[in-house]
Design a protein around this motif. Sequence first.
Motif, mmCIF file in Angstrom:
data_model
loop_
_atom_site.group_PDB
_atom_site.id
_atom_site.type_symbol
_atom_site.label_atom_id
_atom_site.label_comp_id
_atom_site.label_asym_id
_atom_site.label_seq_id
_atom_site.Cartn_x
_atom_site.Cartn_y
_atom_site.Cartn_z
ATOM 1 N N ARG A 18 0.829 -1.213 0.000
ATOM 2 C CA ARG A 18 0.000 0.000 0.000
ATOM 3 C C ARG A 18 0.855 1.252 0.000
ATOM 4 N NH1 ARG A 18 -3.502 -2.835 4.177
ATOM 5 N NH2 ARG A 18 -5.297 -3.557 2.981
ATOM 6 N N GLN A 19 1.898 1.252 0.837
ATOM 7 C CA GLN A 19 2.797 2.404 0.911
ATOM 8 C C GLN A 19 3.489 2.650 -0.427
ATOM 9 O OE1 GLN A 19 5.564 2.410 4.256
ATOM 10 N NE2 GLN A 19 4.116 1.170 5.432
ATOM 11 N N LEU A 20 3.975 1.585 -1.047
ATOM 12 C CA LEU A 20 4.661 1.708 -2.327
ATOM 13 C C LEU A 20 3.729 2.243 -3.403
ATOM 14 C CD1 LEU A 20 7.064 1.230 -4.233
ATOM 15 C CD2 LEU A 20 6.235 -1.128 -4.510
ATOM 16 N N LEU A 21 2.552 1.666 -3.519
ATOM 17 C CA LEU A 21 1.610 2.086 -4.553
ATOM 18 C C LEU A 21 1.185 3.538 -4.363
ATOM 19 C CD1 LEU A 21 -0.498 -1.190 -4.704
ATOM 20 C CD2 LEU A 21 1.289 -0.461 -6.293
ATOM 21 N N ALA A 22 0.962 3.939 -3.129
ATOM 22 C CA ALA A 22 0.589 5.333 -2.848
ATOM 23 C C ALA A 22 1.736 6.285 -3.180
ATOM 24 C CB ALA A 22 0.173 5.481 -1.384
ATOM 25 N N ALA A 23 2.969 5.902 -2.813
ATOM 26 C CA ALA A 23 4.123 6.769 -3.065
ATOM 27 C C ALA A 23 4.404 6.903 -4.558
ATOM 28 C CB ALA A 23 5.353 6.227 -2.339
ATOM 29 N N LEU A 24 4.306 5.798 -5.290
ATOM 30 C CA LEU A 24 4.507 5.865 -6.740
ATOM 31 C C LEU A 24 3.482 6.782 -7.391
ATOM 32 C CD1 LEU A 24 5.239 2.113 -7.529
ATOM 33 C CD2 LEU A 24 6.836 4.023 -7.807
ATOM 34 N N THR A 25 2.232 6.628 -6.993
ATOM 35 C CA THR A 25 1.159 7.445 -7.554
ATOM 36 C C THR A 25 1.370 8.922 -7.233
ATOM 37 O OG1 THR A 25 -0.392 5.605 -7.408
ATOM 38 C CG2 THR A 25 -1.337 7.824 -7.579
ATOM 39 N N ALA A 26 1.645 9.218 -5.984
ATOM 40 C CA ALA A 26 1.827 10.612 -5.569
ATOM 41 C C ALA A 26 3.017 11.259 -6.266
ATOM 42 C CB ALA A 26 2.002 10.683 -4.053
ATOM 43 N N THR A 27 4.119 10.536 -6.365
ATOM 44 C CA THR A 27 5.315 11.085 -7.003
ATOM 45 C C THR A 27 5.086 11.344 -8.483
ATOM 46 O OG1 THR A 27 6.740 9.977 -5.406
ATOM 47 C CG2 THR A 27 7.762 10.681 -7.476
ATOM 48 N N TYR A 28 4.490 10.378 -9.178
ATOM 49 C CA TYR A 28 4.216 10.549 -10.607
ATOM 50 C C TYR A 28 3.275 11.739 -10.820
ATOM 51 C CZ TYR A 28 3.653 9.134 -15.482
ATOM 52 O OH TYR A 28 3.669 9.096 -16.850
ATOM 53 N N ALA A 29 2.234 11.816 -10.024
ATOM 54 C CA ALA A 29 1.269 12.913 -10.161
ATOM 55 C C ALA A 29 1.940 14.266 -9.954
ATOM 56 C CB ALA A 29 0.124 12.728 -9.175
ATOM 57 N N GLU A 30 2.808 14.351 -8.962
ATOM 58 C CA GLU A 30 3.491 15.614 -8.673
ATOM 59 C C GLU A 30 4.442 16.005 -9.803
ATOM 60 O OE1 GLU A 30 6.787 17.380 -5.553
ATOM 61 O OE2 GLU A 30 5.497 15.738 -4.889
ATOM 62 N N VAL A 31 5.272 15.068 -10.230
ATOM 63 C CA VAL A 31 6.265 15.368 -11.263
ATOM 64 C C VAL A 31 5.600 15.703 -12.597
ATOM 65 C CG1 VAL A 31 8.128 14.368 -12.654
ATOM 66 C CG2 VAL A 31 8.101 14.023 -10.163
ATOM 67 N N MET A 32 4.590 14.930 -12.957
ATOM 68 C CA MET A 32 3.944 15.115 -14.253
ATOM 69 C C MET A 32 2.808 16.141 -14.212
ATOM 70 S SD MET A 32 5.846 13.267 -16.032
ATOM 71 C CE MET A 32 5.016 13.320 -17.606
#
Length: 67
Positions: A18-32
């Motif tokens: 859960r932590q990994l999936l949330a962090a990947l999503t948040a990081t991608y959303a922020e960068v892109m």
Amino acid sequence: MPLIQVLNASPASTDKKRQLLAALTATYAEVMEIRPDTIRVILHELPRENWSVAGITLADSGQNESI
């Protein structure tokens, strides 16, 4: 709609996933600069005996799972 795929040879706890999936999503959303609800992530967990380095499976290599 972005799709992120992750291959993982070390089974993780449900909480860690859960932590990994949330962090990947948040990081991608922020960068892109896109909305998180447009991002899809697929986590593929592979048995360590199905992944090898230099012809030796991770299960047989004695490598620490965190490496």
